[in-house]
Design an enzyme around this catalytic site. Structure first.
Site, short mmCIF file in Angstrom:
data_model
loop_
_atom_site.label_atom_id
_atom_site.label_comp_id
_atom_site.label_asym_id
_atom_site.label_seq_id
_atom_site.Cartn_x
_atom_site.Cartn_y
_atom_site.Cartn_z
N GLU A 123 -18.90 -1.28 4.62
CA GLU A 123 -18.88 -1.44 3.17
C GLU A 123 -18.52 -2.87 2.80
OE1 GLU A 123 -16.56 0.12 -0.85
OE2 GLU A 123 -16.29 1.18 1.04
N ASP B 119 -8.27 9.29 15.13
CA ASP B 119 -9.23 10.34 14.81
C ASP B 119 -9.69 10.15 13.37
OD1 ASP B 119 -10.65 12.63 14.27
OD2 ASP B 119 -9.26 13.96 15.31
N HIS C 267 -19.46 -6.35 -6.16
CA HIS C 267 -20.28 -5.52 -5.27
C HIS C 267 -21.73 -5.96 -5.28
CE1 HIS C 267 -17.95 -2.17 -3.49
NE2 HIS C 267 -17.08 -2.47 -4.44
N LYS D 286 -6.70 18.06 9.22
CA LYS D 286 -8.04 17.64 8.79
C LYS D 286 -8.55 18.41 7.58
CE LYS D 286 -9.00 16.39 13.56
NZ LYS D 286 -9.73 16.64 14.80
#
Length: 581
Positions: A259, A467, A565, A391
């Site tokens: 990004e 993770d 952006h 998670k």
């Protein structure tokens, strides 16, 4: 898991006319003809006749023998009708034994020596060829519309040696004769196994993997711990933000992301923090959790286990049992909740410099085994009952914490807000209240009272071998901003109750990720103070999130988000020229 495509049929597939569609089913090499295929009548009619014959002649013979016994006639003296009946009886018995007996023996043998599931047939997409054999050695079925390559039928043996050629092994994988997952163990060469699997995938799918790198990676380093059945690796660029001045020490923060603006924005936040004197962080709690779910026959028995586990007088004994799992595992507390006769037991323990999921799971298993002696009626439904919670966004993590609970703050001087961040203290405070607090509440956010904490958490996690899926709860964060020093300066803080990180185990051992950990000075386990490296990494994550929040909120307050952006997150290349060249 095998890489072949599956086709939903349990009968031997027939080859379809290629003109009728774009799919050709390869014959199932595991289909075995049955003796019943040769019967002149349908199977159910043959069975009916055999059963009727068996019972009728049995009744006739028993009736005749009863008459002979009553009249004292020798049994071995047979009439023509009795001979015919006896022959018919033997024939029906032989048929029924063959039908049921052979089927039983075959099913018994099949259960001991299973053959590959016939559902694992591969769909071969039609491709026009020149009528010759295809690359895998299969014949070609031709019609007026061209030739369709058939699937290669596996040979009777699946033995592969290191001396076999790559093309031969690829053909065996494509045909299903060799499971893709077994290449590493068969070839004893992880790099070669990855290359062969990659070629097989391309032939099976008919899709090119050009652009996915293969060479330049140590596939042996991931064997049995990070990724199964590799065919290459994905390149993610790593940038650096900083220096981040945190607790009086400068850190250069690695961030792996695709990004645009993310690293640049975090870097600007680091600059604002640095020139304002730095940030301060505190680790409030450090403990990984696991919560099994167990069931009893009644709520009374479930409540007895709850009271036993939460009784302080039993904690020392349970701790000794739990801590046997590792020299670093130390049980901290146990919390239980009930849902009817089901009980969820949430264990929390310190795990040294490891993230600790496996460590705490082993400790929990030790305790469950110990409890079975006093609670023999306890039924362990699962080692994880989602009260952990891993998670998944969960209020228990937001309130109780999981992993490292960290708070980080900084005071940004008014002149820095205006000169570096291009906005004002009042504008930032107002935006934070309406966006991160009220706006998130209106959205019903759970732990999402921030601008983009997950952006920074994910980038650091990927770079340092954490993770990535634990970004879910690790990004729980509330960002607070208020004016201080008579409204001139800005106090900004982030509170993150469940940062789950480790500096040993898992992906942290890979070369690239290990280098990024080394950049931060937290590589491996700490010999002097076990757990200090992972806690420092958690504090760096929180400090980086603070920088990212500060910069993005400033861009929003100043109306610079879209402009930045458009400048940094869009390619300047002329796509039309690239596609035409």
């Amino acid at each position: 898991m095998d890489i072949r495509r599956r086709h939903p049929t349990k009968t031997p597939p027939s080859v379809e006319d290629p003109a009728a569609g774009n799919i050709l089913l390869a014959p199932n090499p595991h289909y075995h003809p049955k003796a019943s295929d040769a019967l002149p009548l349908p199977l159910y009619l043959t069975n009916t006749l055999s059963f009727a014959l068996f019972f009728s002649v049995a009744y006739f013979l028993l009736h005749r023998w009863r008459e002979k016994i009553r009249t004292s006639t020798p049994l071995h003296v047979l009439t023509l009708s009795e001979l015919a009946a006896l022959f018919s009886f033997l024939a029906s018995v032989i048929y029924l034994l063959g039908f049921f007996g052979i089927g039983f023996v075959q099913s018994f043998i099949s259960s001991r020596s299973p053959i590959p599931d016939p559902w694992e047939e591969r769909v071969v997409r039609m491709e026009e060829t020149d009528g010759k054999e295809n690359k895998l050695g299969g014949a070609a079925i031709c019609n007026g519309n061209g030739c369709v390559p058939c699937e290669v039928v596996p040979s009777a043996t699946s033995t592969v040696t290191c001396d076999d050629g790559d093309e031969e092994i690829v053909a065996s994988v494509v045909s299903g004769n060799i499971p893709s997952y077994s290449l590493e163990s068969r070839l004893k060469n992880c790099n070669r196994a990855a290359a062969i699997r990659r070629s097989a995938v391309q032939q099976i799918t008919g899709k090119s993997l050009e652009g996915l790198p293969l060479a330049g990676f140590d596939y042996e380093s991931i064997l049995g711990q990070c990724c199964e059945m590799p065919i290459g690796y994905v390149q993610v660029p790593v940038g650096v933000a900083g220096p981040l001045l945190l607790d009086g020490v400068e850190y250069t923060v690695p961030m792996a992301t695709t990004e645009g603006c993310l690293v640049a924005s975090t870097n600007r936040g680091c600059k604002a923090i640095h020139v304002s004197g730095g940030a301060t962080s505190v680790v409030l709690r450090d403990g990984m959790t696991r919560a099994p779910v167990v069931r009893f026959g009644s709520i009374k028995r479930a409540a007895e286990l709850k009271m036993f586990l939460e009784d302080p007088s039993n904690f020392e004994t349970i701790s000794l049992i739990f801590n046997k799992s590792s020299r670093f595992a130390r049980l901290q507390d146990i919390k239980c909740v009930m849902a009817g006769k089901n009980i969820y037991v949430r264990f929390r323990c310190s795990t040294g410099d490891a993230m600790g999921m496996n460590m705490v799971s082993k400790g929990v298993q030790n305790v469950l085994n110990y409890l079975q002696s006093d609670f023999s009626d306890m039924d362990v439904i699962g080692i994880s009952g989602n009260f952990c919670s891993d998670k998944k966004p969960a209020a228990v993590n937001w309130i109780e914490g999981r992993g490292k609970s960290v708070v980080c703050e900084a005071v940004i001087k008014e002149e820095i807000v205006e000169r570096v961040l291009k906005t004002t203290v009042a504008a930032l405070v107002e935006l934070n209240t309406l966006k991160n607090l009220a706006g998130s509440a209106m959205a019903g956010a759970l732990g999402g009272f921030n601008a983009h904490a997950s952006n920074i958490v994910s980038a650091i996690y990927i770079a340092t071998g954490q993770d990535p899926a634990q970004n879910v709860e690790s990004s729980h964060c509330i960002t607070m901003m208020e004016a201080v020093n008579d409204g001139r300066d800005l106090h900004v803080s982030v509170s993150m109750p469940s940062i789950e990180v480790g500096t040993v185990g898992g992906g942290t051992q890979l070369a690239s990720q290990s280098a990024c950990l080394n950049l931060l000075g937290v590589k491996g386990a700490s010999n002097d103070s076990p757990g200090s490296n992972s806690r420092l990494l958690a504090r760096v994550v929180a400090g980086s999130v603070l920088a990212g929040e500060l910069s993005l909120m400033s861009a929003l307050a100043a109306g610079q988000l879209v402009k930045s952006h458009m400048k940094y997150n869009r390619s300047s290349k002329d796509i039309s020229k690239l596609s035409s060249s």
